[in-house]
Design a protein around this motif. Structure first.
Motif, PDB file in Angstrom:
ATOM      1  N   ILE A   6     -15.099  38.964   6.156  1.00  0.00           N
ATOM      2  CA  ILE A   6     -16.550  38.829   6.082  1.00  0.00           C
ATOM      3  C   ILE A   6     -16.896  37.400   5.689  1.00  0.00           C
ATOM      4  N   GLU A   7     -18.122  37.015   5.991  1.00  0.00           N
ATOM      5  CA  GLU A   7     -18.546  35.633   5.784  1.00  0.00           C
ATOM      6  C   GLU A   7     -18.509  35.241   4.308  1.00  0.00           C
ATOM      7  N   ASN A   8     -18.951  36.143   3.435  1.00  0.00           N
ATOM      8  CA  ASN A   8     -18.991  35.839   2.009  1.00  0.00           C
ATOM      9  C   ASN A   8     -18.211  36.906   1.239  1.00  0.00           C
ATOM     10  N   PRO A   9     -16.924  36.663   0.968  1.00  0.00           N
ATOM     11  CA  PRO A   9     -16.128  37.674   0.260  1.00  0.00           C
ATOM     12  C   PRO A   9     -16.565  37.914  -1.189  1.00  0.00           C
ATOM     13  N   MET A  10     -17.422  37.046  -1.720  1.00  0.00           N
ATOM     14  CA  MET A  10     -17.927  37.256  -3.080  1.00  0.00           C
ATOM     15  C   MET A  10     -18.844  38.486  -3.144  1.00  0.00           C
TER      16      MET A  10
END
Length: 66
Positions: free
Chosen positions: A39-43
């Protein structure tokens, strides 16, 4: 971050349980999406896990208060 705790304190136990189910469902979807392709933002995964923990903490706090 403090705002999140205040929002949870205003909810009823039933609303907290509904929110917990909703957040856990979205966390599961994020995990599957991340397993298939990053995914683009793993956070987002960490944020969702922390939200689950906050809800569980508030539920436990209320259970002990009884």
């Amino acid at each position: 971050m403090k705002k999140k705790g205040n929002e949870l304190k205003d909810l009823t136990v039933v609303e907290l349980q509904d929110k917990l189910q909703e957040v856990r469902g979205s966390l599961t979807k994020l995990r599957f999406a991340h397993a298939v392709s990053p995914i683009e933002n793993p956070m987002q995964l960490r944020a969702q896990r922390k939200e689950v923990a906050r809800i569980l903490t508030e539920l436990r706090k209320r259970e002990l208060a009884k």
